[in-house]
Write a protein that holds these residues in place. Sequence first.
Motif, PDB file in Angstrom:
ATOM      1  N   GLN A  75       0.773  -1.278  -0.134  1.00 35.41           N
ATOM      2  CA  GLN A  75      -0.124   0.041   0.019  1.00 35.41           C
ATOM      3  C   GLN A  75       0.818   1.292  -0.288  1.00 35.41           C
ATOM      4  O   GLN A  75       0.384   2.226  -0.611  1.00 35.41           O
ATOM      5  N   GLN A 137       0.030   3.506  10.533  1.00 29.04           N
ATOM      6  CA  GLN A 137      -0.828   4.548  10.461  1.00 29.04           C
ATOM      7  C   GLN A 137      -0.128   5.920  10.816  1.00 29.04           C
ATOM      8  O   GLN A 137      -0.499   6.917  10.201  1.00 29.04           O
ATOM      9  N   ARG A 164      -5.271  10.906   2.533  1.00 30.75           N
ATOM     10  CA  ARG A 164      -6.884  10.936   2.644  1.00 30.75           C
ATOM     11  C   ARG A 164      -7.281   9.532   3.015  1.00 30.75           C
ATOM     12  O   ARG A 164      -6.359   8.528   2.743  1.00 30.75           O
ATOM     13  N   ASN A 165      -8.463   9.164   3.351  1.00 26.31           N
ATOM     14  CA  ASN A 165      -9.045   8.091   3.845  1.00 26.31           C
ATOM     15  C   ASN A 165      -9.021   7.106   2.523  1.00 26.31           C
ATOM     16  O   ASN A 165      -8.785   5.830   2.706  1.00 26.31           O
ATOM     17  N   ALA A 166      -9.440   7.612   1.512  1.00 26.57           N
ATOM     18  CA  ALA A 166      -9.756   6.929   0.475  1.00 26.57           C
ATOM     19  C   ALA A 166      -8.808   7.246  -0.690  1.00 26.57           C
ATOM     20  O   ALA A 166      -8.820   8.648  -1.047  1.00 26.57           O
ATOM     21  N   ASP A 168      -8.336   7.097  -4.895  1.00 23.17           N
ATOM     22  CA  ASP A 168      -8.896   6.397  -6.072  1.00 23.17           C
ATOM     23  C   ASP A 168      -7.402   6.062  -6.770  1.00 23.17           C
ATOM     24  O   ASP A 168      -6.617   6.751  -7.288  1.00 23.17           O
ATOM     25  N   THR A 261      -9.733   1.254  -5.769  1.00 24.76           N
ATOM     26  CA  THR A 261      -9.788   2.100  -4.772  1.00 24.76           C
ATOM     27  C   THR A 261      -9.195   1.428  -3.527  1.00 24.76           C
ATOM     28  O   THR A 261      -9.235   0.400  -3.185  1.00 24.76           O
ATOM     29  N   ASN A 263      -8.549   1.735   0.521  1.00 22.89           N
ATOM     30  CA  ASN A 263      -8.797   2.594   1.749  1.00 22.89           C
ATOM     31  C   ASN A 263      -7.657   2.545   2.715  1.00 22.89           C
ATOM     32  O   ASN A 263      -6.998   1.596   3.148  1.00 22.89           O
ATOM     33  N   THR A 264      -7.103   3.671   2.572  1.00 22.05           N
ATOM     34  CA  THR A 264      -5.676   3.699   3.275  1.00 22.05           C
ATOM     35  C   THR A 264      -5.416   3.274   4.618  1.00 22.05           C
ATOM     36  O   THR A 264      -4.417   2.478   4.909  1.00 22.05           O
ATOM     37  N   TYR A 265      -6.464   3.311   5.372  1.00 23.71           N
ATOM     38  CA  TYR A 265      -5.952   2.994   6.766  1.00 23.71           C
ATOM     39  C   TYR A 265      -6.650   1.496   7.165  1.00 23.71           C
ATOM     40  O   TYR A 265      -6.663   1.087   8.113  1.00 23.71           O
ATOM     41  N   ASN A 266      -7.551   0.843   6.405  1.00 24.62           N
ATOM     42  CA  ASN A 266      -8.062  -0.438   6.412  1.00 24.62           C
ATOM     43  C   ASN A 266      -8.143  -1.266   5.445  1.00 24.62           C
ATOM     44  O   ASN A 266      -8.734  -2.375   5.576  1.00 24.62           O
ATOM     45  N   SER A 267      -7.777  -1.030   4.268  1.00 22.43           N
ATOM     46  CA  SER A 267      -7.696  -2.133   2.995  1.00 22.43           C
ATOM     47  C   SER A 267      -6.793  -3.334   3.664  1.00 22.43           C
ATOM     48  O   SER A 267      -7.334  -4.418   3.044  1.00 22.43           O
TER      49      SER A 267
END
Lengths: 369, 119
Positions: A75, A137, A164-166, A168, A261, A263-267
């Motif tokens: 990531q 994190q 950012r949280n997500a 693209d 996409t 999700n930076t913090y929970n993918s």
Amino acid sequence: MNKIKKLILNNIVPIMMIIIITLTIPISKMSASQLISEMIDRMSRNLFLVLSLLIPIIAGMGLNFGIILGAMGGQIALILITDWNIIGVQGVLLAIIISVPLAALLGVLGGVVLNRAKGREMITSMMLGLFINGVYQMLVLYGMGSIIPLSNKQIILSRGYGIRNAIDLKGIRMSIDRAWGVNILGYNIPFLTIFFLFLVCIFIIWFRKTKLGQDMRAVGQDMEVTKAAGINIDRTRIISIVISTVLAGIGQILYLQNVGTMNTYNSHEQIGMFSIAALLIGGATVVKATIPNALTGVILFHMLFIISPRAGKELIGSAQIGEYFRVFISYGIIALALVLHQWRREQEKKEDRKKRLELQLNKKIEGAL
Amino acid sequence: MKRIINIGLVFIFFLCVSVYLFIDGKQHKIFLENLSLKSLKAPEKIIVFLDNDKKGITIRSEKKAVGFVKGKKHKIKINYSENGEKKEKRAEFETPLNKTVTLELISLISEKKNWIKEE
């Protein structure tokens, strides 16, 4: 009769899953073509991550919940290529190259920690994953944009640092899947992704036959005997974790390029659980897992993923009920597989003890005669 | 020693591949201008095709547009009409790594040299 019983007991998890899926398919009212199309998509998405679990099992380290360490490396690489605006297949390949040293570094850390917790690798790797998640994190939320220079305003928070949280990933979305994509009978077959999967399967098969692979198998079977044979146990175990983590990093990149996409913090958080559940559903155990197990597991696990919300909607009118059912089944399966593993070990120990007692008794009788 | 050399060679190989991927996969933003110059009037409508784009970008007279390209070397094809006659112009150009490029389409049509501006 005993053979059939043993066969059923050894494959109880996939058998249960097949029964559940067979009962659920007619309820979901999904057509075969819909199912096949969804399955092709999901197979290419997840199989790489599941395959990354195989090598630590050979080395006797159980199910590596620490693959999320590799996923984090993947990531970070994706964040960097998005910031640099590298798109297409080149973007994915560059992300893979960047992720390898990151994942390897985290893998070494994981291996060193797991060597200090021999016999309790699974829970330790899970806790290690949670710990490194905190570090990740902090790095992404405070380090990126301040310590690590980033310029793409689309991914940086408005305050000037942090991601950012997500994100693209439209620049690399499906780029690997579509690169050699061929339409066969109306289904899009992602040949390049399948080629990647084929390569990793070949690598695993080849690796098992190498000296290092044989050492890993020996370490997995009996550490004391291996130590006596002069094999460096700690080094071998670290290498197995490094390989698994690196493959997981690549797997996460392939997974996210398919989804489009991040999700930076929970993918990455659920990746360990998902992959382990899929592998166990395929009939693998904590001590034995093969490529067919991974393949069967991904098919069965994702079949449940696809049909359970539909079945819930058709049956009760709410897709959410089906989703709860799926979560209950998939994580229940992990618990069941672990309980079965422990139960089998106890049974084997009992039989061992019984045999030893019989042997001692026979010796005493012979001595008395 | 041999091991260190091997590791070094692998490192250099991957470094070179990374640099190539970085250059070849970098997406560039390109500004396209259909603005009249002193002596030349901009065509009513221009359709710009960048690289293998099949859809094209339509730019009306005295307007600007944005296009995206990947990599370093590019092809541009523009379709326009002059005195009711349909015409086509093709050219090639390069995009520098960290600079924004503006293409003056009217200069390209009139075959002037400085139709690419770097900022």
